[in-house]
Design a protein around this motif. Sequence first.
Motif: not given
Length: 178
Positions: A60-63, A76-85, A128-132
């Motif tokens: 989480x952060x805010x950009x 813009x607040x970012x709260x992301x789940x990480x689920x990576x292989x 990736x969590x930043x919108x286009x």
Amino acid sequence: MNRDELKIKFEDIPPEGLSLGFEDQKGDLIKDCYPISRPIRAKVHLQRWGIDVKVTGEVETEVKLTCDRCLKEFPFEIKGRINVLLEPRAVLSRLKEEVRLTKEDLDVIFFDGITVEVDEVVREEILLAVPMRKLCKETCKGLCPICGQDLNEKSCECKPAFKDSPFAILKKLVVSSR
Ligand SMILES: [Zn+2]
Ligand SMILES: [Zn+2]
């Protein structure tokens, strides 16, 4: 924050997995892309999965983004789940479509098979969590293309001329290309 501490050797990940958390006060992880207004906080868990490494957790952060329409900065607040292989790059050539399908709920990132770069994984998730489309609000009216007035604050006198301006054509193009 020492980024070297976030480079984890594959062989150093114990069978039960490895949990780590970190805080990036200054936003070094993404400083080439966006400034932050709150520290980046991340918690991740690394789990060996054969020759792969599964990385789960949250960030989480805010950009600070710039609105595409009015050019104002907005948080813009970012709260992301990480689920990576993470898969060794060497596997890439023999990776079959069926294998991919079973893992479709995961983002797959390739790594060298030796070092897990947790900082890079977290960085990727934030970006990736930043919108286009970056809008301070959905209804942002933007700037007048002629006088530059922020139309959210007040309207300007340019409107009648707007229809005949080259921007009118541009606007049509934009609308029809959607
Ligand atoms: Zn705006
Ligand atoms: Zn104007």
